[in-house]
Design a protein around this motif. Structure first.
Motif, PDB file in Angstrom:
ATOM      1  N   VAL A 104       0.844  -1.247  -0.017  1.00  0.00           N
ATOM      2  CA  VAL A 104       0.022   0.007   0.073  1.00  0.00           C
ATOM      3  C   VAL A 104       0.952   1.238  -0.105  1.00  0.00           C
ATOM      4  O   VAL A 104       2.067   1.245   0.473  1.00  0.00           O
ATOM      5  N   VAL A 105       0.361   2.441  -0.779  1.00  0.00           N
ATOM      6  CA  VAL A 105       1.289   3.491  -0.892  1.00  0.00           C
ATOM      7  C   VAL A 105      -0.044   4.443  -0.184  1.00  0.00           C
ATOM      8  O   VAL A 105      -1.086   4.605  -0.402  1.00  0.00           O
ATOM      9  N   CYS A 106       0.603   5.242   0.968  1.00  0.00           N
ATOM     10  CA  CYS A 106      -0.053   6.540   1.374  1.00  0.00           C
ATOM     11  C   CYS A 106       0.346   7.653   1.071  1.00  0.00           C
ATOM     12  O   CYS A 106       1.597   8.061   1.759  1.00  0.00           O
ATOM     13  N   HIS A 107      -0.208   8.227   0.244  1.00  0.00           N
ATOM     14  CA  HIS A 107       0.688   9.546  -0.564  1.00  0.00           C
ATOM     15  C   HIS A 107       0.404  10.827   0.206  1.00  0.00           C
ATOM     16  O   HIS A 107      -0.794  11.354  -0.201  1.00  0.00           O
ATOM     17  N   HIS A 108       1.189  11.338   0.878  1.00  0.00           N
ATOM     18  CA  HIS A 108       1.086  12.611   1.416  1.00  0.00           C
ATOM     19  C   HIS A 108       1.942  13.617   1.130  1.00  0.00           C
ATOM     20  O   HIS A 108       1.964  15.003   1.553  1.00  0.00           O
ATOM     21  N   ALA A 109       2.891  13.377   0.344  1.00  0.00           N
ATOM     22  CA  ALA A 109       4.029  14.340  -0.050  1.00  0.00           C
ATOM     23  C   ALA A 109       3.419  15.330  -1.009  1.00  0.00           C
ATOM     24  O   ALA A 109       2.597  14.643  -2.056  1.00  0.00           O
ATOM     25  N   ALA A 110       3.531  16.416  -0.861  1.00  0.00           N
ATOM     26  CA  ALA A 110       2.807  17.489  -1.779  1.00  0.00           C
ATOM     27  C   ALA A 110       3.482  18.978  -1.476  1.00  0.00           C
ATOM     28  O   ALA A 110       4.104  19.199  -0.520  1.00  0.00           O
ATOM     29  N   GLN A 111       3.055  19.686  -2.540  1.00  0.00           N
ATOM     30  CA  GLN A 111       3.222  21.224  -2.469  1.00  0.00           C
ATOM     31  C   GLN A 111       2.180  21.690  -1.840  1.00  0.00           C
ATOM     32  O   GLN A 111       0.833  21.730  -2.522  1.00  0.00           O
ATOM     33  N   ILE A 112       1.985  22.304  -0.459  1.00  0.00           N
ATOM     34  CA  ILE A 112       0.743  22.571  -0.011  1.00  0.00           C
ATOM     35  C   ILE A 112       0.186  24.039   0.121  1.00  0.00           C
ATOM     36  O   ILE A 112      -0.723  24.418   0.960  1.00  0.00           O
ATOM     37  N   SER A 113       1.089  24.839  -0.335  1.00  0.00           N
ATOM     38  CA  SER A 113       0.945  26.266  -0.101  1.00  0.00           C
ATOM     39  C   SER A 113       0.168  26.925  -1.371  1.00  0.00           C
ATOM     40  O   SER A 113       0.482  26.951  -2.458  1.00  0.00           O
ATOM     41  N   VAL A 114      -1.046  27.397  -1.197  1.00  0.00           N
ATOM     42  CA  VAL A 114      -2.075  28.175  -1.757  1.00  0.00           C
ATOM     43  C   VAL A 114      -1.199  29.190  -2.226  1.00  0.00           C
ATOM     44  O   VAL A 114      -1.245  29.503  -3.909  1.00  0.00           O
ATOM     45  N   PRO A 115      -0.735  30.226  -1.788  1.00  0.00           N
ATOM     46  CA  PRO A 115       0.316  31.420  -2.345  1.00  0.00           C
ATOM     47  C   PRO A 115       1.180  31.129  -3.350  1.00  0.00           C
ATOM     48  O   PRO A 115       1.216  31.400  -4.337  1.00  0.00           O
ATOM     49  N   LYS A 116       1.854  29.719  -2.876  1.00  0.00           N
ATOM     50  CA  LYS A 116       3.055  29.369  -3.898  1.00  0.00           C
ATOM     51  C   LYS A 116       2.283  28.769  -5.224  1.00  0.00           C
ATOM     52  O   LYS A 116       3.051  28.902  -6.250  1.00  0.00           O
ATOM     53  N   SER A 117       1.349  28.107  -4.930  1.00  0.00           N
ATOM     54  CA  SER A 117       0.672  27.629  -6.373  1.00  0.00           C
ATOM     55  C   SER A 117       0.318  28.706  -7.240  1.00  0.00           C
ATOM     56  O   SER A 117       0.018  28.442  -8.227  1.00  0.00           O
ATOM     57  N   ILE A 118      -0.083  29.954  -6.604  1.00  0.00           N
ATOM     58  CA  ILE A 118      -0.420  31.090  -7.544  1.00  0.00           C
ATOM     59  C   ILE A 118       0.669  31.665  -7.975  1.00  0.00           C
ATOM     60  O   ILE A 118       0.752  32.276  -9.096  1.00  0.00           O
ATOM     61  N   ASP A 119       1.736  31.719  -7.223  1.00  0.00           N
ATOM     62  CA  ASP A 119       3.043  32.432  -7.541  1.00  0.00           C
ATOM     63  C   ASP A 119       3.806  31.500  -8.582  1.00  0.00           C
ATOM     64  O   ASP A 119       4.361  32.104  -9.348  1.00  0.00           O
ATOM     65  N   ASN A 120       3.577  30.322  -8.464  1.00  0.00           N
ATOM     66  CA  ASN A 120       4.582  29.288  -9.159  1.00  0.00           C
ATOM     67  C   ASN A 120       3.804  28.242  -9.422  1.00  0.00           C
ATOM     68  O   ASN A 120       3.711  27.026  -9.128  1.00  0.00           O
ATOM     69  N   PRO A 121       2.751  28.371 -10.517  1.00  0.00           N
ATOM     70  CA  PRO A 121       1.657  27.255 -10.808  1.00  0.00           C
ATOM     71  C   PRO A 121       2.493  26.228 -11.582  1.00  0.00           C
ATOM     72  O   PRO A 121       2.277  24.937 -11.451  1.00  0.00           O
ATOM     73  N   ILE A 122       3.765  26.113 -12.054  1.00  0.00           N
ATOM     74  CA  ILE A 122       4.409  25.317 -12.868  1.00  0.00           C
ATOM     75  C   ILE A 122       5.110  24.358 -11.812  1.00  0.00           C
ATOM     76  O   ILE A 122       5.082  23.236 -12.040  1.00  0.00           O
ATOM     77  N   ASP A 149     -15.134  24.042  -7.561  1.00  0.00           N
ATOM     78  CA  ASP A 149     -15.025  25.523  -8.012  1.00  0.00           C
ATOM     79  C   ASP A 149     -13.489  25.958  -7.452  1.00  0.00           C
ATOM     80  O   ASP A 149     -13.567  26.811  -6.489  1.00  0.00           O
ATOM     81  N   MET A 150     -12.335  25.301  -8.171  1.00  0.00           N
ATOM     82  CA  MET A 150     -10.873  25.560  -7.556  1.00  0.00           C
ATOM     83  C   MET A 150     -10.813  27.048  -7.717  1.00  0.00           C
ATOM     84  O   MET A 150     -11.042  27.639  -8.979  1.00  0.00           O
ATOM     85  N   MET A 151     -10.263  27.728  -6.705  1.00  0.00           N
ATOM     86  CA  MET A 151      -9.733  29.033  -6.734  1.00  0.00           C
ATOM     87  C   MET A 151      -8.210  29.276  -6.981  1.00  0.00           C
ATOM     88  O   MET A 151      -7.710  30.343  -6.999  1.00  0.00           O
ATOM     89  N   CYS A 152      -7.546  28.290  -7.093  1.00  0.00           N
ATOM     90  CA  CYS A 152      -6.057  28.230  -7.129  1.00  0.00           C
ATOM     91  C   CYS A 152      -5.496  26.880  -7.701  1.00  0.00           C
ATOM     92  O   CYS A 152      -6.219  26.051  -7.806  1.00  0.00           O
ATOM     93  N   GLY A 153      -4.187  27.088  -8.163  1.00  0.00           N
ATOM     94  CA  GLY A 153      -3.646  26.010  -8.751  1.00  0.00           C
ATOM     95  C   GLY A 153      -3.544  24.656  -7.826  1.00  0.00           C
ATOM     96  O   GLY A 153      -3.592  23.413  -8.198  1.00  0.00           O
ATOM     97  N   TYR A 154      -3.311  25.120  -6.484  1.00  0.00           N
ATOM     98  CA  TYR A 154      -3.319  23.974  -5.646  1.00  0.00           C
ATOM     99  C   TYR A 154      -4.453  23.204  -5.570  1.00  0.00           C
ATOM    100  O   TYR A 154      -4.391  21.782  -5.776  1.00  0.00           O
ATOM    101  N   GLY A 155      -5.477  23.559  -5.558  1.00  0.00           N
ATOM    102  CA  GLY A 155      -6.887  22.908  -5.589  1.00  0.00           C
ATOM    103  C   GLY A 155      -6.987  22.152  -6.837  1.00  0.00           C
ATOM    104  O   GLY A 155      -7.434  20.918  -6.909  1.00  0.00           O
TER     105      GLY A 155
END
Length: 307
Positions: free
Chosen positions: A68-86, A135-141
């Motif tokens: 089993v894989v429990c996948h919790h690694a992520a970029q979690i910052s909403v502001p960062k997802s807006i500043d650097n969506p790539i 209704d995602m409001m940012c890249g993170y979502g």
């Protein structure tokens, strides 16, 4: 059961690792330590310092052969997802695909995955259920929801089971106030240092706070149950930021007043989620009241302060 936990040095991931080990499972941690803390990791877990985007990630699967894989690694910052969506998409989508390909090649039976309340945007009705329009409001979502589709597709194509858990606002021991730290961590750490916390807006905005140990319990259940579905992990209750501040004030025996700042653009005013679906299917429900969870959280920050 042999379980690989990505992001296993982070706040939520490390608590889940502890829960798995306490239940007798064999746990492998994958983390690049961009935010996770080595001190969080259970000594019984085997640790690999590697990014989920790394082309050599397959070597961990080749050696460990997790079920089993429990996948919790992520970029979690909403502001960062807006500043650097790539970069946000590179970590959360490409990194997750790299992981899923390893799962496919090395015969992983199941993947559990935390999505986010960020995918719902401004709620059209409350409480929010799993059928609520997105209704995602940012890249993170967007990135978190995209993996929900990939999990469904990998299940259909390759028979890999999955469980998606959409967490509300998780709080508890090991959360910190830096980066995208939660408001509970910010309040507790600042007030213990006698620093006056900031509240953005008028503080009447409401949220659903779920204690990390309840989240751990949901992940333990998901190892064997809740196959191929999406479930809210929440409390079906709401509290305003002002009320939260006052509760922490009382528990810390303080008499502080917050500093109010201009409301942040894009912040949701009111949000809380129902856990009715997961309760009906497996009986999961939150065991910890907000006050109980806050007491354990505060005890953690107090002990950390005295280290």
């Amino acid at each position: 059961m042999k379980i690989l936990v990505t992001g296993g040095a982070g706040f939520i991931g490390s608590n889940i690792v502890d829960g798995f080990i306490e239940n007798g499972h064999d746990v492998i941690v994958v983390d690049n330590f961009s935010h996770g803390n080595k001190n969080n990791i259970n000594k019984k877990a085997r640790v690999y310092n590697i990014d989920i985007r790394d082309k050599d990630l397959y070597k961990v699967f080749e050696k460990e052969k997790p079920e089993v894989v429990c996948h919790h690694a992520a970029q979690i910052s909403v502001p960062k997802s807006i500043d650097n969506p790539i970069e946000d998409a590179d970590i959360n989508i490409i990194g997750s695909l790299n992981l899923l390909e390893c799962c496919r090649i090395y015969g992983v039976k199941k993947v559990t995955y935390p999505a986010s309340a960020a995918i719902f945007g401004e709620p059209q009705y409350l409480p929010v259920d799993e059928s609520h329009p997105l209704d995602m409001m940012c890249g993170y979502g967007i990135t978190k929801h995209t993996i929900e589709h990939y999990l469904e597709t990998y299940s259909k194509l390759y028979g890999i089971k999955y469980t998606v858990m959409r967490y509300s606002n998780v709080y508890g021991p090991r959360q910190d106030s830096t980066g995208e730290g939660g408001v509970v961590a910010i309040f507790c750490e600042n007030m213990l240092e006698n620093k006056v916390p900031l509240i953005f807006g008028d503080g009447t905005q409401t949220r659903d706070f779920v204690f990390v140990k309840d989240v751990v319990n949901a992940n333990i259940i998901a190892l064997t149950d809740l196959n191929n579905g999406i479930y809210n992990v929440a409390t079906d209750t709401k509290i305003s930021v002002n009320e939260l501040f006052n509760t922490v004030n009382i528990l810390l025996d303080k008499n502080m007043r917050p500093i109010y700042k201009e409301e942040r653009k894009g912040d949701i005013k009111h949000s809380y989620m129902t856990y009715n679906k997961i309760n009906k299917e497996c009986g999961w429900e939150p065991k910890y009241s907000l006050e109980e969870g806050l007491k354990q959280t505060i005890n953690y920050y107090v002990s950390k302060k005295h280290e």
